[in-house]
Design a protein around this motif. Structure first.
Motif, PDB file in Angstrom:
ATOM      1  N   PHE A 250      -4.269  50.749  -7.336  1.00 29.60           N
ATOM      2  CA  PHE A 250      -4.705  50.461  -5.962  1.00 29.60           C
ATOM      3  C   PHE A 250      -6.228  50.375  -5.810  1.00 29.60           C
ATOM      4  CE2 PHE A 250      -6.374  52.740  -2.174  1.00 29.60           C
ATOM      5  CZ  PHE A 250      -6.325  51.662  -1.297  1.00 29.60           C
ATOM      6  N   LEU A 251      -6.945  51.387  -6.271  1.00 25.60           N
ATOM      7  CA  LEU A 251      -8.396  51.407  -6.010  1.00 25.60           C
ATOM      8  C   LEU A 251      -9.132  50.298  -6.753  1.00 25.60           C
ATOM      9  CD1 LEU A 251      -9.016  55.245  -5.951  1.00 25.60           C
ATOM     10  CD2 LEU A 251      -9.424  53.683  -4.052  1.00 25.60           C
ATOM     11  N   GLN A 252      -8.739  50.072  -8.009  1.00 28.87           N
ATOM     12  CA  GLN A 252      -9.409  49.016  -8.781  1.00 28.87           C
ATOM     13  C   GLN A 252      -9.145  47.638  -8.169  1.00 28.87           C
ATOM     14  OE1 GLN A 252     -11.500  49.065 -11.288  1.00 28.87           O
ATOM     15  NE2 GLN A 252     -11.398  51.173 -12.056  1.00 28.87           N
ATOM     16  N   TYR A 255     -11.022  47.615  -4.443  1.00 31.40           N
ATOM     17  CA  TYR A 255     -12.494  47.667  -4.481  1.00 31.40           C
ATOM     18  C   TYR A 255     -13.001  47.083  -5.796  1.00 31.40           C
ATOM     19  CZ  TYR A 255     -11.841  50.697  -0.485  1.00 31.40           C
ATOM     20  OH  TYR A 255     -11.478  51.179   0.744  1.00 31.40           O
ATOM     21  N   PRO A 256     -12.804  45.773  -5.992  1.00 29.72           N
ATOM     22  CA  PRO A 256     -13.204  45.194  -7.272  1.00 29.72           C
ATOM     23  C   PRO A 256     -14.709  45.379  -7.498  1.00 29.72           C
ATOM     24  CG  PRO A 256     -12.456  43.488  -5.713  1.00 29.72           C
ATOM     25  CD  PRO A 256     -12.235  44.807  -5.056  1.00 29.72           C
ATOM     26  N   GLY A 257     -15.050  45.679  -8.745  1.00 28.50           N
ATOM     27  CA  GLY A 257     -16.459  45.825  -9.089  1.00 28.50           C
ATOM     28  C   GLY A 257     -17.066  47.135  -8.622  1.00 28.50           C
ATOM     29  N   GLY A 258     -16.242  48.077  -8.180  1.00 23.50           N
ATOM     30  CA  GLY A 258     -16.758  49.370  -7.738  1.00 23.50           C
ATOM     31  C   GLY A 258     -17.187  50.233  -8.920  1.00 23.50           C
ATOM     32  N   THR A 259     -17.990  51.261  -8.621  1.00 20.35           N
ATOM     33  CA  THR A 259     -18.301  52.230  -9.677  1.00 20.35           C
ATOM     34  C   THR A 259     -17.657  53.552  -9.280  1.00 20.35           C
ATOM     35  OG1 THR A 259     -20.368  52.650  -8.534  1.00 20.35           O
ATOM     36  CG2 THR A 259     -20.499  51.283 -10.486  1.00 20.35           C
TER      37      THR A 259
END
Lengths: 260, 334
Positions: A250-252, A255-259
Motif C-alpha cells: 500500500f505505502l509504496q 506514495y511513489p518515490g517516498g523515503t
C-alpha cells in the motif's frame, strides 16, 4: 549471442527464479504470521509468533537481495517485495492460506517448517556459496521454528477432544497444498543440475517420514495423497494473494518515490 | 506514562510517629533507599497500590501492541517491517516481565486479565487513539514512548525490587523504540511533500493525547503523595509533563514541524516552555471508555483470550496426559 552465453543466461534466469521462490515463501508466510501480532491465545505465543515473522522477514531480505543481484537490473529486495504484482510472485500456495484459527496457523507452519528445514539443510551444501551462506544462517532459525511448531502440533493433537478435532481439520484442509512443495519444473531441474539446490522431489521421502512420525505422536491421521493444488511457483495464485499484496504494498504504491 | 491516576486507598499520608513499629520499620527502610522484596512484610495498601500500578502498566504494554501491530503488514520497507515487529515483540516482552513482577505480589496473570477484560483494570488512555497513517507509527515511538520513558526512567529506582528491575530492562528497550520512531519521521520529512504532510498530521493528532499521558495535575492528590512516600512514584505529573515538553519541542523544530499549541512559548525566566492546558474533558471521556478505540481495543483482547481457550486447555490436557503416562511407566518399572 553465442551458445555459451545463452546457457549462462538461462542458468541465471533459473537461479533468479529459484531465489524468488525462496524469498517469496518467506515473505508471504512472514506476512501471514505477523497478522497475529497482539491477537495470539497467550502472551508467550505472541512473542514466539513475532519472532518467527521477524526471522522470515530477515530471510526475505537475504533471498530477495541476492535475487536482485543475480538478475542484474538494479532491483533491490524492497523493489522485488513491494513493486511486483501477484503474477510475478513465486511462493507456494500453502503460505498464502488464511490464518484461520490458531491451530490452522500452527499446522501450516509445521508442514512448511518440515520442508523448509530439509531444504535449507540441503542448501548448506549448495554449489553457490552465496546460497549456502544464507541457508546456513536461516537453518539456525528454522530449526527452532520446526522444534516449536512440531511440539505444539503434538501437544494439541494429543490434548483435548476439541484441540484434536481442530488440528485434524487443519491438517485435512491444508494437506492438498503440500504437494506443490515437491513438484519440480524446468528452473528446478536447472538449479539442481548446477548443484545449487536439490530436486524438489528428493525432499518428499524425508518430509513424509518427519511428518508421519510427528502426526503419529500427535494422534492425528495422515491424509491420503489425493489431488494436490498447485500454481504458486509459476505465478498462478489463490485469490488471497491479491489482498496480501494490497496491504503489503500500500505505502509504496500510494506514495511513489517516498523515503521511508 | 503507562500508569495513570493510580489510587492508594489511604485518606492521607501518615507520619512515622503515627505508625505501628512494623510499619514504621518498613517506611524507614524505604526512606533509606532500600528495596522491598516479595516475601517481606509490607502494608496492604502498598501491595494493592503496586498491583494496580504494575498491572496497569502491563495491560498498557499488551493493549499497546494493537495500534502499532495495525501497521506491521503495511510497513513500507522490509527493514521497517522487521524493526516494527521487533518493537511490538519487545512490548509483549515488557508485558511479560511486568505480569511476572505483579505475580510476586500474590495476584495471577489470569486474574489480571480478568480485571482487564471486565473493565475493572485500566490501561493507558493513549492506546485508545487510532493509528491512521504510517507517520503515526513514527509519532507513537517518538511521543508515546518518549512520554513513557520520562516516567519510567526514575521508576527504575522505585522501592519495590521486582518492579525496579523489570524497569531497568524495559527502559533500555524503550529508548531504542523512541529513536526508531524519530528516525521514521526524520526520513519522512525529507521525502515528498505528501509524506511531510502525513508527519504534521500525526503530530497534530498525537500531541495533546501524549501530554495527557501524564495525567491531570496531582500536586494536591493524596494518592500521589502516598505513592511518593512509598517511592513508587518519583515525580509529580506536572513536573514530568514540563520535562517532556521541554525535551520534545526542539525535536519538533528539528523536524520542521509546528506543535499544535498556540500558547507554546519559551519562558526564559523558568528556563522552560509555557504551554496550553490539554482538554481534560477529553481525557476523562477516554478514561471512561469513550475514546475513539476503547471498544475495539478491549474487544480485540477479549477475542484473543476467548478464541484461545481451546488452545490453552489443549496444552494443559496434554501436560496432564504426559504426567500420568510418566507415572504409569514408573509404576510398571517398579
Amino acid at each position: 549471442m553465442g551458445a555459451a552465453q545463452q546457457t549462462s543466461t538461462a542458468e541465471n534466469a533459473a537461479l533468479f527464479e529459484f531465489l524468488l521462490r525462496m524469498g517469496d515463501n518467506a515473505l508471504i508466510l512472514g506476512h501471514r504470521v505477523s497478522e497475529w501480532c497482539g491477537h495470539a491465545p497467550a502472551l508467550e505465543e505472541d512473542i514466539a509468533l513475532s519472532n518467527t515473522a521477524l526471522d522470515l522477514i530477515g530471510q526475505t531480505q537475504l533471498w530477495l537481495g541476492l535475487a536482485g543481484e543475480v538478475e542484474g537490473r538494479g532491483r533491490s529486495a524492497d523493489d522485488l517485495a513491494y513493486l511486483r504484482d501477484g503474477l510475478d510472485f513465486r511462493n507456494v500456495l500453502l503460505v498464502e492460506r488464511p490464518n484461520g484459527d490458531f491451530g490452522k496457523t500452527l499446522m501450516r507452519q509445521f508442514l512448511f517448517d518440515a520442508w523448509h528445514y530439509l531444504l535449507l539443510k540441503a542448501l548448506k551444501n549448495s554449489s553457490d556459496r552465496r546460497v549456502a551462506e544464507i541457508a546456513e544462517k536461516a537453518l539456525k532459525e528454522v530449526s527452532y521454528h520446526l522444534d516449536r511448531s512440531r511440539d505444539l502440533v503434538i501437544r494439541l493433537g494429543d490434548g483435548t477432544a476439541e484441540s484434536h478435532r481442530r488440528m485434524q481439520a487443519a491438517l485435512d484442509e491444508l494437506w492438498p497444498y503440500t504437494g506443490e512443495l515437491f513438484m519440480g519444473d524446468a528452473p528446478d531441474a536447472s538449479v539442481a543440475a548446477d548443484g545449487v539446490a536439490p530436486e524438489p522431489a528428493s525432499l518428499k521421502k524425508p518430509w513424509d517420514e518427519l511428518v508421519a512420525e510427528t502426526l503419529e505422536e500427535a494422534t492425528l491421521k495422515t491424509p491420503a495423497d489425493g489431488y494436490m493444488q498447485k500454481g504458486g511457483k509459476r505465478g498462478v495464485h489463490t485469490e488471497h494473494l491479491g489482498f496480501i499484496l494490497s496491504d503489503l504494498q500500500f505505502l509504496q504504491r500510494a506514495y511513489p518515490g517516498g523515503t521511508w | 506514562m503507562y500508569a495513570q491516576m493510580v489510587k492508594t486507598d489511604g485518606a492521607r499520608v501518615r507520619s512515622l510517629d503515627e505508625m505501628d513499629p512494623v510499619e514504621r520499620a518498613f517506611q524507614e527502610r524505604i526512606d533509606a533507599g532500600q528495596k522491598i522484596e516479595p516475601k517481606e512484610w509490607m502494608p496492604e495498601g502498598y501491595r494493592k497500590t503496586l498491583v494496580r500500578q504494575i498491572s496497569q502498566h502491563a495491560h498498557s504494554e499488551i493493549v499497546g501492541q494493537l495500534p502499532e501491530g495495525n501497521w506491521i503488514t503495511r510497513a513500507p520497507t522490509l527493514e521497517r517491517k522487521a524493526i516494527l515487529l521487533a518493537k511490538v515483540q519487545d512490548e509483549a516482552g515488557h508485558g511479560l516481565y511486568l505480569y511476572c513482577a505483579a505475580e510476586t505480589l500474590g495476584v495471577s496473570r489470569d486474574e489480571m486479565y480478568e480485571q482487564l477484560h471486565s473493565g475493572k483494570a485500566k490501561y493507558s488512555s493513549i492506546f485508545n487513539y487510532p493509528t491512521l497513517s504510517w507517520a503515526d507509527i513514527g509519532a507513537v515511538g517518538w511521543l508515546v514512548d518518549g512520554a513513557a520513558i520520562m516516567n519510567q526512567v526514575p521508576l527504575q529506582r522505585c522501592s519495590y525490587g521486582p518492579y525496579a528491575r523489570a524497569l531497568v530492562r524495559i527502559c533500555k528497550e524503550e529508548s531504542f523504540h523512541q529513536r526508531q520512531g524519530f528516525d521514521i519521521l526524520m526520513n519522512m520529512v525529507k521525502g515528498t511533500p505528501a509524506q511531510k504532510a502525513l508527519v504534521q498530521d500525526a503530530l497534530n493528532r498525537w500531541w495533546w493525547p501524549s501530554l495527557m499521558m501524564f495525567g491531570p495535575s496531582d500536586d494536591a492528590s493524596v494518592h500521589s503523595a502516598q505513592s511518593m512516600a512509598w517511592k513508587i512514584k518519583q515525580n509529580s505529573n506536572d513536573e514530568l509533563r514540563q520535562k517532556f515538553v521541554d525535551q520534545t519541542v526542539p525535536q519538533a523544530e528539528y523536524l520542521g514541524l509546528t506543535v499544535p499549541d498556540p500558547d507554546l512559548k519559551w519562558n526564559e525566566e523558568k528556563g522552560g516552555y509555557d504551554f496550553g492546558e490539554p482538554d481534560w474533558s477529553e481525557f476523562f471521556a477516554v478514561i471512561a471508555g469513550n475514546g475513539p478505540c476503547n471498544a475495539e481495543r478491549l474487544d480485540a483482547r477479549k477475542k484473543a483470550w476467548n478464541d484461545g481457550e481451546w488452545f490453552r486447555d489443549g496444552l494443559v490436557a496434554h501436560a496432564e496426559k504426559a504426567r500420568s503416562r510418566r507415572q504409569a511407566s514408573r509404576i510398571a518399572a517398579e
